[in-house]
Design a protein around this motif. Sequence first.
Motif, PDB file in Angstrom:
ATOM      1  N   VAL A   1      45.195  53.804  34.695  1.00 12.71           N
ATOM      2  CA  VAL A   1      44.665  53.219  35.921  1.00 12.71           C
ATOM      3  C   VAL A   1      43.973  51.896  35.631  1.00 12.71           C
ATOM      4  O   VAL A   1      44.241  50.881  36.262  1.00 12.71           O
ATOM      5  N   ARG A   2      43.060  51.885  34.634  1.00 16.52           N
ATOM      6  CA  ARG A   2      42.352  50.658  34.302  1.00 16.52           C
ATOM      7  C   ARG A   2      41.795  50.735  32.892  1.00 16.52           C
ATOM      8  O   ARG A   2      41.650  51.817  32.320  1.00 16.52           O
ATOM      9  N   VAL A   3      41.471  49.563  32.364  1.00 14.56           N
ATOM     10  CA  VAL A   3      40.731  49.420  31.111  1.00 14.56           C
ATOM     11  C   VAL A   3      39.469  48.622  31.426  1.00 14.56           C
ATOM     12  O   VAL A   3      39.534  47.603  32.127  1.00 14.56           O
ATOM     13  N   SER A   4      38.320  49.104  30.930  1.00 14.42           N
ATOM     14  CA  SER A   4      37.042  48.504  31.309  1.00 14.42           C
ATOM     15  C   SER A   4      36.170  48.261  30.089  1.00 14.42           C
ATOM     16  O   SER A   4      36.292  48.934  29.059  1.00 14.42           O
ATOM     17  N   GLN A   5      35.279  47.299  30.254  1.00 10.11           N
ATOM     18  CA  GLN A   5      34.208  47.075  29.289  1.00 10.11           C
ATOM     19  C   GLN A   5      32.910  46.899  30.061  1.00 10.11           C
ATOM     20  O   GLN A   5      32.860  46.159  31.052  1.00 10.11           O
ATOM     21  N   THR A   6      31.844  47.586  29.620  1.00 14.37           N
ATOM     22  CA  THR A   6      30.530  47.465  30.240  1.00 14.37           C
ATOM     23  C   THR A   6      29.527  47.040  29.180  1.00 14.37           C
ATOM     24  O   THR A   6      29.401  47.708  28.148  1.00 14.37           O
TER      25      THR A   6
ATOM     26  N   TYR B   1      45.786  48.399  36.129  1.00 13.97           N
ATOM     27  CA  TYR B   1      47.193  48.529  35.743  1.00 13.97           C
ATOM     28  C   TYR B   1      48.132  48.267  36.918  1.00 13.97           C
ATOM     29  O   TYR B   1      49.310  47.973  36.721  1.00 13.97           O
ATOM     30  N   SER B   2      47.617  48.338  38.140  1.00 15.34           N
ATOM     31  CA  SER B   2      48.453  48.094  39.314  1.00 15.34           C
ATOM     32  C   SER B   2      48.779  46.615  39.497  1.00 15.34           C
ATOM     33  O   SER B   2      49.684  46.270  40.256  1.00 15.34           O
ATOM     34  N   ARG B   3      48.067  45.723  38.798  1.00 17.32           N
ATOM     35  CA  ARG B   3      48.334  44.297  38.887  1.00 17.32           C
ATOM     36  C   ARG B   3      49.242  43.897  37.726  1.00 17.32           C
ATOM     37  O   ARG B   3      48.957  44.225  36.567  1.00 17.32           O
TER      38      ARG B   3
END
Length: 529
Positions: free
Chosen positions: A383-388, A436-438
């Motif tokens: 779905v997504r990859v993130s960094q915080t 990931y949808s983009r």
Amino acid sequence: MREERDARREIRPDRGEGPVGYLAALLLCGAVAAAFVLSGLGGQVVGNIGAAICKVVRSGGLVERCAPAPDPGRNPQAQDPDLPTTPCLAYSDTTYLEETVTIPTKRIDVRTNSRGTLQLNRRVGPDGRVIWEVVDFTWGEGGIATPEVGAGPISGSVWGGLTVTNGKIYSGFRDEAEARRFFDDLTEHRIGSEVKFTLRTNPLTGGFVWLGTKLPWVGDDFDRYMGGSEPDRPPSAEYLDGGVTGGFKADINLSRFKIPLKGRGWSVSGSQTDLQNGEVTTYYNDRGEFEAAVQLDVGDIVQRLPPAVRRRAQEGLEDGLDAVLNVIETRLRGEYGNQFSLLPEHRAQMKSAIKLNPSIGFNYKHRGGTTWAITEDAQGNIVRVSQTQNGQDILYARVDGKVDGSNPGGDRGQVTAGKQWILFAQRTLTQKDLEYSRSEDRAVIDRFLRDGDTGALERAWENGVGTMGRTTYDNTGDTMKLEGKGASGNKSRKRWGIFEIGYESETHALQSAHFYKPGVGWVPWSVCR
């Protein structure tokens, strides 16, 4: 045939005066819309007028359907493609209780630690919808530590071990009042009693408490009494992580000044499951904190005062010791009943054996950390990859009181109590996402999953791929801490161990919010409020 034509005429839209009439109506609506635009009333009003114009055109048969009018509850900025897709944190209340037990052995010390934390969060989605949530998590640590070493003005110790954290997230509250009631009730249940919290969460005793909750007939009641039972409300998400941890503690004594230093860090990995949509987020987290304080010994200052002033100051210190004994007596009555009391002769003996050494000063703390996360849906698709990135700086005003006591046998005990108030604090959160949808984001994610190069992700965000949001908070709150340690009076000077317990309450109020627009820079994030 005539009746059939009349029937068709009745269900057919009224076309009025024909194309000329509709053209006049369109010109009138357009003039009204232009007037509103020039008046600066904003996109919401113009959007509603546009929907009305489309209805006029549709009734004239020029178009088949119209887009719905804008939802007045949604922020028009939510349509910006650079706006972060994950909810922003607009407000947070945090309360925690932490205890540490250090047991000395012949060569090393065994160190155990646990913390219970409750958070009340206000999040705002990209569409402007407000989400209230309560986070409930507990961590436990076990490890080894060196005894306090050092000669002269410098002493300290280091430690290391393993840590495990489990937590639950509750959402779906109607409003803030409902969420805050749940938060307050759960806080009282989980960490309302220092004694029960320590027994339930400390790795040395937690297993015995867990066995008690499994007893037939009385197990559930015992679980509720100890603060371990779960609320009736089901969680919306839960998570579990573990890893390694370590830290140090040191004291530098410079005449009348003392400089305590403390630091610790964690490197953990885990996963969070959304129980509503089945998404699973796997994450890796590096974080740490460092403290440095400057304390001034008030007792030393008192000894240098003129005799009359010194006598009044010493009377004030004795009154402070009486206040401490009153607090101890009240807490013991709460635990063991009103029959418990300190007799006057006991108070006199304790006051003669105790020396109170107060100190005042300032304490600086820095917290920082970076979390990498990959989210998959219920079918295992990315779905997504993130960094915080999380950074916080805090300056406290600090007051401490140290009580030293001994008996004729030479046994020694020391209790230190302290309280801190936040003078200044600021926290910054930076959230970076790739969806990931983009298609553009998907190419970067695929390369990352193939090569494992986190630097490529950083370069992609810097080049405008994905979304980035940054929020800054003003913090208020206070902390309290109590530490006790002792040693026997024989020649071996055997140490009894160390017990520490600390409480913290902190509020994070949103100060500013921005998101990144490629080619422009950081711009106000009006949805996050």
